[in-house]
Enzyme design. Structure first.
Site, PDB file in Angstrom:
ATOM      1  N   THR A 200       0.446  -0.472 -40.137  1.00  0.00           N
ATOM      2  CA  THR A 200      -0.278  -1.563 -40.786  1.00  0.00           C
ATOM      3  C   THR A 200      -1.521  -1.915 -39.980  1.00  0.00           C
ATOM      4  O   THR A 200      -1.425  -2.251 -38.793  1.00  0.00           O
ATOM      5  CB  THR A 200       0.628  -2.794 -40.938  1.00  0.00           C
ATOM      6  OG1 THR A 200       1.755  -2.437 -41.754  1.00  0.00           O
ATOM      7  CG2 THR A 200      -0.110  -3.940 -41.587  1.00  0.00           C
ATOM      8  N   ARG A 210      -0.190 -18.897 -44.241  1.00  0.00           N
ATOM      9  CA  ARG A 210       0.642 -18.917 -45.442  1.00  0.00           C
ATOM     10  C   ARG A 210       1.271 -20.295 -45.588  1.00  0.00           C
ATOM     11  O   ARG A 210       2.375 -20.564 -45.106  1.00  0.00           O
ATOM     12  CB  ARG A 210       1.706 -17.824 -45.354  1.00  0.00           C
ATOM     13  CG  ARG A 210       1.106 -16.446 -45.102  1.00  0.00           C
ATOM     14  CD  ARG A 210       2.154 -15.428 -44.697  1.00  0.00           C
ATOM     15  NE  ARG A 210       1.524 -14.160 -44.293  1.00  0.00           N
ATOM     16  CZ  ARG A 210       2.175 -13.134 -43.746  1.00  0.00           C
ATOM     17  NH1 ARG A 210       3.476 -13.227 -43.520  1.00  0.00           N
ATOM     18  NH2 ARG A 210       1.536 -12.044 -43.415  1.00  0.00           N
ATOM     19  N   LYS A 247      -1.994   1.767 -43.329  1.00  0.00           N
ATOM     20  CA  LYS A 247      -1.635   0.879 -44.447  1.00  0.00           C
ATOM     21  C   LYS A 247      -2.453  -0.404 -44.378  1.00  0.00           C
ATOM     22  O   LYS A 247      -2.506  -1.057 -43.331  1.00  0.00           O
ATOM     23  CB  LYS A 247      -0.141   0.537 -44.385  1.00  0.00           C
ATOM     24  CG  LYS A 247       0.316  -0.440 -45.458  1.00  0.00           C
ATOM     25  CD  LYS A 247       1.783  -0.809 -45.286  1.00  0.00           C
ATOM     26  CE  LYS A 247       2.262  -1.751 -46.379  1.00  0.00           C
ATOM     27  NZ  LYS A 247       1.620  -3.086 -46.298  1.00  0.00           N
ATOM     28  N   HIS A 271      -1.720  -6.403 -48.611  1.00  0.00           N
ATOM     29  CA  HIS A 271      -0.549  -7.015 -47.967  1.00  0.00           C
ATOM     30  C   HIS A 271       0.086  -8.075 -48.860  1.00  0.00           C
ATOM     31  O   HIS A 271       0.593  -9.107 -48.388  1.00  0.00           O
ATOM     32  CB  HIS A 271      -0.959  -7.645 -46.631  1.00  0.00           C
ATOM     33  CG  HIS A 271       0.094  -7.571 -45.562  1.00  0.00           C
ATOM     34  ND1 HIS A 271      -0.034  -6.797 -44.443  1.00  0.00           N
ATOM     35  CD2 HIS A 271       1.293  -8.182 -45.442  1.00  0.00           C
ATOM     36  CE1 HIS A 271       1.037  -6.949 -43.675  1.00  0.00           C
ATOM     37  NE2 HIS A 271       1.856  -7.781 -44.267  1.00  0.00           N
ATOM     38  N   ARG A 274      -0.960 -11.788 -48.597  1.00  0.00           N
ATOM     39  CA  ARG A 274      -0.399 -12.593 -47.515  1.00  0.00           C
ATOM     40  C   ARG A 274      -1.297 -12.666 -46.283  1.00  0.00           C
ATOM     41  O   ARG A 274      -0.988 -13.360 -45.326  1.00  0.00           O
ATOM     42  CB  ARG A 274       0.968 -12.017 -47.105  1.00  0.00           C
ATOM     43  CG  ARG A 274       2.003 -12.097 -48.198  1.00  0.00           C
ATOM     44  CD  ARG A 274       3.183 -11.169 -47.941  1.00  0.00           C
ATOM     45  NE  ARG A 274       4.075 -11.622 -46.880  1.00  0.00           N
ATOM     46  CZ  ARG A 274       5.102 -12.450 -47.042  1.00  0.00           C
ATOM     47  NH1 ARG A 274       5.353 -12.954 -48.241  1.00  0.00           N
ATOM     48  NH2 ARG A 274       5.884 -12.769 -46.036  1.00  0.00           N
ATOM     49  N   GLY A 307       1.258  -6.670 -56.529  1.00  0.00           N
ATOM     50  CA  GLY A 307       1.538  -7.340 -57.797  1.00  0.00           C
ATOM     51  C   GLY A 307       2.169  -6.455 -58.844  1.00  0.00           C
ATOM     52  O   GLY A 307       2.148  -6.799 -60.031  1.00  0.00           O
ATOM     53  N   GLY A 328       7.004  -4.264 -53.353  1.00  0.00           N
ATOM     54  CA  GLY A 328       7.294  -5.066 -52.168  1.00  0.00           C
ATOM     55  C   GLY A 328       8.295  -6.176 -52.410  1.00  0.00           C
ATOM     56  O   GLY A 328       9.457  -6.093 -52.001  1.00  0.00           O
TER      57      GLY A 328
END
Length: 382
Positions: A200, A210, A247, A271, A274, A307, A328
């Site tokens: 990542t 968040r 990623k 991500h 996020r 999504g 995810g």
């Protein structure tokens, strides 16, 4: 007396009937009136991945639901991830033979039954005591790829042991500031039999803010390195002989850089909304790569997520150039039922893809290309 009993019964029914905020998700006709708050609803009530999220919201504590569901800041990117697919039109061609369908594909040369996979997501143990074990076993039985997070509830070795004999899994890694930790984890991944590493690269230094989940957590230091430049990337590649897949690619420039550096694949992702709120969706990024660096699709494999809730969402990403599509949050939500829930999620999603491909005149998933999508409603990034 009968009237009093009836009134009391109605009061009791109203007390236990569940009404869930659908958060703007599509109305699938889901009836939650027979559900009880905190009690697992029957899998027979579940017909799609949106239903699965609502069931998880009913069962999980507010803290754990927030940890899975949260996006960064105003969650513009989280919402855009869900909404972008409504702007794409699918071209369904007639006069095509779809009597024999093929959904299998290869990812880094390994064979899988479907072009979608369970993407890295942390702490599966919040949903079920089986944690990542049920994700691994369900993926193995379905013949799809599973890529556990390095921030999993179970250890690298425990997840590997939960897989089927001969099952191929990749693993995800972060760029820790502690190099010894990175070396140890990469070594253990290889020893445990994982075949590739998704590294990542989009949240080095710090996570996004968040708000939804910060109400329940202290937002402690992530331990991620903040100095991860191209030199650090080159050094990272020398730490393992496993294939490395960056990623979190969000620009055509970074995609082209990875191609020039000889990576076998990239993973286009924001991500799950996020990290950086306002980041583009994978649909937009794939379109931008095709416009400015089309050679990327010929020179390396491209994976994408963001999504994805319907089989048609995956078809759109595949048609725009992705070889495989990550799921995810849905698998994490489905894990409230353990392996059975994850298997149901995989089956529902696969059926949506299969049916939609037939209706579009596509008999082989690897034949999907831009002729099957109309993206005129989307404003180009560049």
């Amino acid at each position: 007396m009968l009237s009093l009993v009836l009134i009391l019964s109605l009061h009791l029914w109203n007390a236990i009937a569940v009404t869930i905020d659908m958060e703007g998700l599509p109305d699938t006709g889901l009836d939650t009136s027979s559900w009880t708050q905190g009690i697992l609803p029957p899998l027979d009530d579940i017909y799609d991945l949106n239903d699965i999220q609502m069931a998880a919201k009913n069962v999980l504590s507010a803290k754990y639901y927030a940890s899975y569901r949260t996006g960064a800041l105003n969650e513009y990117t989280y919402q855009a991830n869900l909404g972008i697919y409504s702007k794409v039109r699918l071209n369904g061609f007639s006069f095509r033979d779809v009597s024999s369908m093929k959904t299998s594909t290869t990812i880094l040369g390994y064979n899988f039954s479907q072009p979608f996979f369970i993407a890295p997501a942390a702490e599966a143990g919040h949903a079920n005591k089986s944690a990542e074990a049920s994700l691994a076993s369900a993926a193995g039985k379905a013949g799809i790829l599973y890529v556990p997070s390095i921030s999993s509830t179970l250890s690298i070795e425990e997840i590997a042991a939960a897989g089927l004999n001969g099952q191929v899994m990749f693993h995800q890694e972060y760029i820790w500031s502690n190099k010894s930790k990175v070396l140890d984890e990469l070594s253990r991944m290889k020893a445990a039999g994982f075949k590739a590493v998704f590294v990542t690269v989009d949240n080095t230094g710090i996570n996004g803010i968040r708000t939804r989940s910060m109400r329940y957590t202290d937002g402690s230091d992530t331990g991620h390195a903040a100095n991860f430049d191209l030199n650090a990337l080159a050094a990272f590649r020398n730490l393992t002989t496993l294939p490395i897949v960056p990623k979190g690619i969000k620009t055509w420039q970074d995609a082209l850089t990875c191609l020039k550096l000889g990576f076998p694949a990239i993973y286009v992702s924001n991500h799950g909304g996020r990290i950086l709120d306002g980041a583009p969706t994978s649909v937009e990024i794939l379109m931008d790569i095709r416009k400015n660096a089309a050679e990327v699709f010929n020179g390396m494999e491209v994976y994408a997520d963001g999504g994805v809730r319907r089989g048609t969402d995956a078809i759109i990403l595949l048609a725009l150039g992705a070889r495989a599509v990550g799921l995810g949050r849905p698998p994490m939500f489905a894990n409230i039922w353990g392996e059975a829930g994850v298997m149901r999620m995989i089956d529902l999603f696969a059926q949506e893809m299969y049916t939609s491909m037939q209706l579009m005149g596509v008999s082989n998933v690897n034949q999907l290309n831009t002729s099957y999508v109309n993206t005129n409603q989307i404003v180009p990034l560049s």
